[in-house]
Design an enzyme around this catalytic site. Structure first.
Site, PDB file in Angstrom:
ATOM      1  CE  LYS A 137      15.283   0.618  34.977  1.00 32.62           C
ATOM      2  NZ  LYS A 137      15.240   2.022  34.255  1.00 32.62           N
TER       3      LYS A 137
HETATM    4  C1  E4P Z   1      13.616   1.399  31.141  1.00 38.80           C
HETATM    5  O1  E4P Z   1      13.413   1.544  32.370  1.00 38.80           O
HETATM    6  C2  E4P Z   1      14.598   1.912  30.328  1.00 38.80           C
HETATM    7  O2  E4P Z   1      15.013   3.237  30.935  1.00 38.80           O
HETATM    8  C3  E4P Z   1      14.247   2.643  28.783  1.00 38.80           C
HETATM    9  O3  E4P Z   1      12.841   2.056  28.684  1.00 38.80           O
HETATM   10  C4  E4P Z   1      15.237   1.994  27.873  1.00 38.80           C
HETATM   11  O4  E4P Z   1      14.908   2.515  26.844  1.00 38.80           O
HETATM   12  P1  E4P Z   1      15.707   2.597  25.339  1.00 38.80           P
HETATM   13  O5  E4P Z   1      15.859   1.460  24.778  1.00 38.80           O
HETATM   14  O6  E4P Z   1      14.964   3.661  24.677  1.00 38.80           O
HETATM   15  O7  E4P Z   1      16.999   3.205  25.868  1.00 38.80           O
END
Ligand code: E4P
Length: 218
Positions: free
Chosen positions: A83
């Site tokens: 990622k």
């Molecule tokens: C996606 O890969 C992220 O880890 C995640 O969905 C972020 O979400 P949040 O806005 O609840 O931190």
């Protein structure tokens, strides 16, 4: 639509994997920090539990270090998806990794313009954050619709739309209606999706009526 779960908590991952409904896992540095555990060991453990894509995020912000980190993360297990953030250096890393066959999830996407760049960089997944857009008064699901429409116009684009920062079942339903490829769900949201008061009420009545019959299926 594939269901990923957005957590690095091993106990939660094991519990939800047992439902047979989990296709993958997404993590991020904040979720890793929450566990208090070693990052590389945690990712290795998740990859053993879940055979599908497991997103592990790089921690640096410059291309050279990001690439080294990405290569190291990719070696943990064949199902690691590296990622990277949606920055110029992140997309350069995405291109370099995807060119050599590594799956890449481009995260922190907040606009259709950014999603176009992620596809150009060969991302396997692009992660638009719907909840965080809603939080600032913008239309998170509107962005998903725009990206799906744009990607559908080009047969050459293989990047999958991974709806992230989901806050509740309504986001999941909207994503499914739009034909999003993946939704990454916080465990609490996946659990919420099972529930309906009429299911509970109906089941209680069936169990009570069945008891009156005095029968047993087994
Ligand atoms: C996606 O890969 C992220 O880890 C995640 O969905 C972020 O979400 P949040 O806005 O609840 O931190």
């Amino acid at each position: 639509m594939k269901f990923f779960i957005d957590t690095a908590d091993i106990a939660e991952i094991r519990e939800l994997a047992a439902t047979g409904l989990v296709d993958g896992v997404t993590t991020n540095p904040s979720l890793i920090a929450k566990t208090g555990r070693n990052f590389l060991e945690t990712i290795a453990e998740i990859c053993e539990i879940i055979p599908g894509s497991v997103s592990a995020e790089v921690a640096s912000t410059d291309f050279d270090t990001m690439l080294k980190e990405g290569l190291k993360l990719a070696k943990i297990a064949p199902n690691v998806t590296v990622k990277v953030p949606l920055t110029p250096a992140g997309l350069k890393t995405c291109k370099a990794l995807s060119d050599q066959g590594t799956e890449v999830n481009v995260t922190l996407c907040f606009s259709a313009a950014q999603a176009i760049l992620a596809a150009k960089a060969g991302a396997t997944y692009v992660s638009p954050f719907v909840g965080r857009l809603d939080d600032i008064g913008e239309d998170g699901m509107g962005l998903i619709g725009d990206i799906i429409e744009i990607y559908a116009s080009y047969t050459s684009i293989t990047t999958q739309v991974l709806v992230a920062s989901i806050r509740g079942p309504a986001h999941v339903i909207a994503a499914a209606k739009m034909g999003a490829d993946v939704a990454t769900l916080p465990p609490a949201v996946l659990k919420q999706m099972f529930g309906h008061p009429l299911t509970d009420k109906g089941l209680a009545a069936f169990v009570a009526d069945w008891a009156k019959t005095g029968q047993s299926i087994l």
